[in-house]
Write a protein that holds these residues in place. Structure first.
Motif, PDB file in Angstrom:
ATOM      1  N   ARG A  63       0.811  -1.217   0.000  1.00  0.00           N
ATOM      2  CA  ARG A  63       0.000   0.000   0.000  1.00  0.00           C
ATOM      3  C   ARG A  63       0.845   1.268   0.000  1.00  0.00           C
ATOM      4  O   ARG A  63       0.358   2.335  -0.254  1.00  0.00           O
ATOM      5  N   SER A  64       2.097   1.138   0.393  1.00  0.00           N
ATOM      6  CA  SER A  64       2.982   2.313   0.441  1.00  0.00           C
ATOM      7  C   SER A  64       4.381   1.873   0.007  1.00  0.00           C
ATOM      8  O   SER A  64       4.661   0.666  -0.063  1.00  0.00           O
ATOM      9  N   PRO A  65       5.264   2.852  -0.276  1.00  0.00           N
ATOM     10  CA  PRO A  65       6.627   2.461  -0.698  1.00  0.00           C
ATOM     11  C   PRO A  65       7.315   1.592   0.356  1.00  0.00           C
ATOM     12  O   PRO A  65       8.006   0.628   0.018  1.00  0.00           O
ATOM     13  N   GLU A  66       7.098   1.908   1.665  1.00  0.00           N
ATOM     14  CA  GLU A  66       7.754   1.121   2.729  1.00  0.00           C
ATOM     15  C   GLU A  66       7.252  -0.326   2.718  1.00  0.00           C
ATOM     16  O   GLU A  66       8.038  -1.270   2.847  1.00  0.00           O
ATOM     17  N   THR A 108       6.086  -1.881   0.191  1.00  0.00           N
ATOM     18  CA  THR A 108       6.600  -2.547  -1.012  1.00  0.00           C
ATOM     19  C   THR A 108       8.022  -3.049  -0.775  1.00  0.00           C
ATOM     20  O   THR A 108       8.375  -4.164  -1.166  1.00  0.00           O
TER      21      THR A 108
END
Lengths: 209, 154
Positions: free
Chosen positions: A133-136, A138
């Motif tokens: 849901r967010s870069p972190e 991912t």
């Protein structure tokens, strides 16, 4: 006075254990710890267990008295407790006794069942954590896929560098963050211990004078 | 047990709700890990918990309890110094105090100067330790091992 004596006991006990942790002296390691403390703790642990049993019995008897929701289950506690205690007192605790049979055929399988549930709960937690849901999230997902693939033969088939990348993830970013947390935890626990030893933290003594 | 009961009683008194304190709510369950999980999970499901606080050291029981809390729809706040359980708490709880934050929680909530000073001292020590680690790493890179030898592992 009601607070002073318990506080002094805590401070004195704490200081003795600080000395035990840091001093290799015979008096503290052998005379105090092995000859005095360990026998006392074995003797006291029985009483602690007794207090626990009283506490649990009081809670369940109150539930039955008040007809609290699902109060019928409290009878199961008393039944289990009485049957287990009788099996231990009458049949003993040696191998082949009724108590050991109950332990091996009832308690162990029930504990194993609870532990095996962990695998399903982990799968559910992993699903929640790995939703990108967010870069972190991912980054977490990619790192987890690499580490998991490296544990199985398929990972090496995909790339022979997979185990090395996985080991690097575990040894460098993962270990760095773990050590950072461990450093903070170490300092925090020292500070908390000092607060208790010096009498700054007294909430465990209650509110009375 | 009496200490745990005193702490809870003190909390009820300090927020002005001594009437809500019931000492029977603080009780011993068991010292067997998974029997404890079974007991706690049963209580959560029967009583339909609204909020769960998980504070302290946890092992394999952590995820079993927090997932059950999640399933009953409870708001969950966790804090632990057990590094291996932090990912599980972060995944299943709404708020997680990571490592040292567990020890800082009381200072953060009541803002007592003594406790805040304690936190500041911890930060200074962290800075000091990190500086020594960095200095040691730089010196060791140039094969100057005096500082490393001065601070043996054991």
């Amino acid at each position: 006075m009601k607070k002073t004596i318990p506080l002094l006991i805590v401070i004195l006990g704490g200081l003795i254990f600080v000395a035990w942790a840091f001093s290799p002296h015979y008096l503290i390691q052998e005379v105090f710890y092995n000859q005095f403390y360990l026998p006392w703790i074995y003797a006291a642990s029985g009483f602690a267990m007794f207090l626990g049993v009283i506490s649990l019995s009081m809670m369940h008897s109150n539930k039955i008295k008040r007809r609290a929701p699902k109060w019928q289950y409290s009878y199961l506690f008393f039944a289990g407790f009485i049957v287990t205690a009788l099996a231990g007192f009458i049949g003993g605790t040696q191998k082949g006794s009724v108590l050991m049979w109950m332990f091996e055929n009832m308690q162990m399988p029930m504990s194993a069942t609870m532990f095996s549930l962990l695998a399903f709960y982990m799968a559910s937690a992993a699903y929640k954590a790995f939703r990108a849901r967010s870069p972190e999230a991912t980054v977490l997902l990619v790192a987890a896929i690499v580490v998991m693939l490296a544990q199985v033969p398929l990972g090496v088939r995909i790339s022979r560098h997979m185990p090395a990348i996985s080991q690097w993830i575990l040894d460098v970013p993962n270990l760095a963050s773990k050590r950072g947390i461990a450093l903070g935890v170490g300092l925090g626990s020292v500070a908390t211990s000092l607060k208790i030893l010096l009498g700054i933290e007294r909430s465990y003594l209650g509110g009375g004078d | 047990m009496p200490i745990a009961q005193e702490i809870v009683r003190e909390a009820h008194y300090s927020v002005g709700r001594p009437d809500t304190y019931d000492r029977n709510n603080v009780f011993y369950l068991t010292n067997v890990q998974f029997a404890y999980v079974a007991g706690v999970n049963g209580i959560m499901i029967r009583e339909r918990m609204a909020t769960n606080f998980f504070m302290g050291f946890f092992a394999a029981e952590a995820l079993l309890m927090t997932e059950t809390g999640n399933a009953v729809g409870a708001v969950q706040i966790a804090g632990t110094d057990a590094v291996t359980q932090i990912p599980f708490f972060i995944t299943t709880c709404q708020y997680t105090l990571i490592g040292e934050e567990l020890y800082a929680a009381s200072a953060y909530l009541n803002r007592e100067p003594m406790l805040l000073g304690n936190l500041k001292a911890q930060d200074y020590f962290k800075f000091l330790i990190t500086s020594i680690v960095l200095l040691g790493a730089i010196l060791a890179t140039f094969e100057i091992t005096g500082l490393t030898l001065l601070l043996p592992e054991k």
